[in-house]
Every structure is written in C-alpha cells, then in structure tokens.
Design a protein around this motif. Structure first.
Motif, PDB file in Angstrom:
ATOM      1  N   ASN A  52       0.830  -1.197   0.000  1.00 26.21           N
ATOM      2  CA  ASN A  52       0.000   0.000   0.000  1.00 26.21           C
ATOM      3  C   ASN A  52       0.868   1.252   0.000  1.00 26.21           C
ATOM      4  O   ASN A  52       0.637   2.179  -0.781  1.00 26.21           O
ATOM      5  CB  ASN A  52      -0.923  -0.025   1.232  1.00 26.21           C
ATOM      6  CG  ASN A  52      -1.869   1.149   1.280  1.00 26.21           C
ATOM      7  OD1 ASN A  52      -1.454   2.308   1.272  1.00 26.21           O
ATOM      8  ND2 ASN A  52      -3.159   0.854   1.340  1.00 26.21           N
ATOM      9  N   ASP A 102      -6.874   5.055   4.842  1.00 23.72           N
ATOM     10  CA  ASP A 102      -7.109   3.685   5.316  1.00 23.72           C
ATOM     11  C   ASP A 102      -6.743   3.585   6.797  1.00 23.72           C
ATOM     12  O   ASP A 102      -5.570   3.680   7.170  1.00 23.72           O
ATOM     13  CB  ASP A 102      -6.251   2.724   4.486  1.00 23.72           C
ATOM     14  CG  ASP A 102      -6.513   1.261   4.766  1.00 23.72           C
ATOM     15  OD1 ASP A 102      -6.858   0.916   5.923  1.00 23.72           O
ATOM     16  OD2 ASP A 102      -6.355   0.450   3.837  1.00 23.72           O
ATOM     17  N   VAL A 105      -4.040   0.908   7.741  1.00 21.23           N
ATOM     18  CA  VAL A 105      -2.674   1.346   7.427  1.00 21.23           C
ATOM     19  C   VAL A 105      -2.203   2.359   8.468  1.00 21.23           C
ATOM     20  O   VAL A 105      -1.076   2.272   8.970  1.00 21.23           O
ATOM     21  CB  VAL A 105      -2.593   1.933   5.993  1.00 21.23           C
ATOM     22  CG1 VAL A 105      -1.240   2.580   5.736  1.00 21.23           C
ATOM     23  CG2 VAL A 105      -2.879   0.855   4.954  1.00 21.23           C
TER      24      VAL A 105
END
Length: 175
Positions: A52, A102, A105
């Motif tokens: 990511n 996110d 994350v």
C-alpha cells in the motif's frame, strides 16, 4: 521491619524482569549501545502495509536510504550514532507525515512509530551514558539522507522513506 527483606527481594526481581527483553525481542548492538526491540513486530506491521505504501510512491528512480549513502559501509563505532539519527529522522519527520485514508494502514504506521519512539529513547540513554560521538563518515551519510528527503515534497518524501523501511531493518539485522 520483618517485611523489608521480602519487599526488597520482590522489588529486585521486579526490576530485573523489567530489564529483560520480552518474548520476541532481539538485542541489537550498535557500536557501544545494545538495544532490545521486537523486530518481528515491526517487520509484521511493515509487511502488512508495504504494498500500500510503496504504491503511493510516484518517484521510483530515487532512493532516500540507498546508494550513494549506503548504510552497509558504516563503521562499527558509528552505528550507535547513525542508528539514533535514523530513528530520530523517522520519528520526527517520516511518521508525522504518513497519513492515509485507510485506518488499518494508519494503525500499523502508528504501531511502528511507537516502536521507533521506544528504541530512540533507549538509544538516547545509551548514547548519553557512553558519550557516543558521531564520526565524519556517519555525519556525511546522514546529511545525504536528509538531502534526499528534503529534495521531495513532505508527503512524497515521508511515504518514500516509509516504503524503504525494509532497507533500514535489513541493515540493522545484518549489523
């Protein structure tokens, strides 16, 4: 006074247990400093978000931590200094600017940042105790890392630095 020896014994045991590395912790030697940390926990957190984070890196041709300022050639006596500088760099510059949409994350980044903050404190204490001084070589390498970082906008530089965290972790494990 009858409880004093028992209290002293329990207190001593408590202090001793708190100084012992916890399960999963590994002791790393950086020059004159030895620091325990959970590399497994940090690696697991980074692995969970690596794809990511690296997908957010728009500039693939530049590296902040790699050549020409390779960490692998740092002298043993300078490892305490450069490690402290790098942990400070990540805590003060990188993690502060790594926010995503996110929440998973962000939680992983926060967890890694907390681990780095803890290690940085341990390194500061050790450096003060051992009077560690940065050599010219490690100072120059760190200046190059900062120049690479500051050559980009803050968010891109932070994401790139976080995406290169495995370079730092590999270096620490090989040192």
């Amino acid at each position: 006074m009858r409880g004093s020896p028992l209290f002293l014994c329990l207190f001593s045991m408590s202090c001793w247990v708190n100084l012992m590395p916890t399960a999963g912790d590994k002791i790393f030697h950086f020059g004159a400093c030895s620091v325990s940390m959970s590399m497994t926990e940090i690696r697991a957190g980074f692995t969970a978000i690596k794809a990511n984070i690296q997908s957010r890196d728009p500039i693939r041709t530049l590296s902040i931590l790699s050549h020409p300022c390779s960490l692998h050639k740092v002298k043993s006596s300078d490892r305490c200094c450069i490690t402290h500088q790098l942990f400070t760099f990540y805590v003060d510059k990188v993690f502060k600017h790594c926010r995503t949409e996110d929440s998973f994350v962000n939680r992983k980044i926060s967890s890694i940042a907390n681990s780095f903050l803890s290690v940085r404190r341990k390194l500061e204490q050790c450096r003060e105790k051992n009077k560690c001084v940065c050599g010219e070589e490690s100072t120059e390498k760190f200046k190059q890392i900062l120049a690479n970082y500051e050559g980009l906008n803050v968010t891109s530089a932070a994401m790139k630095s976080l995406g290169e965290l495995d370079i730092l972790l590999d270096w620490m494990e090989k040192s």
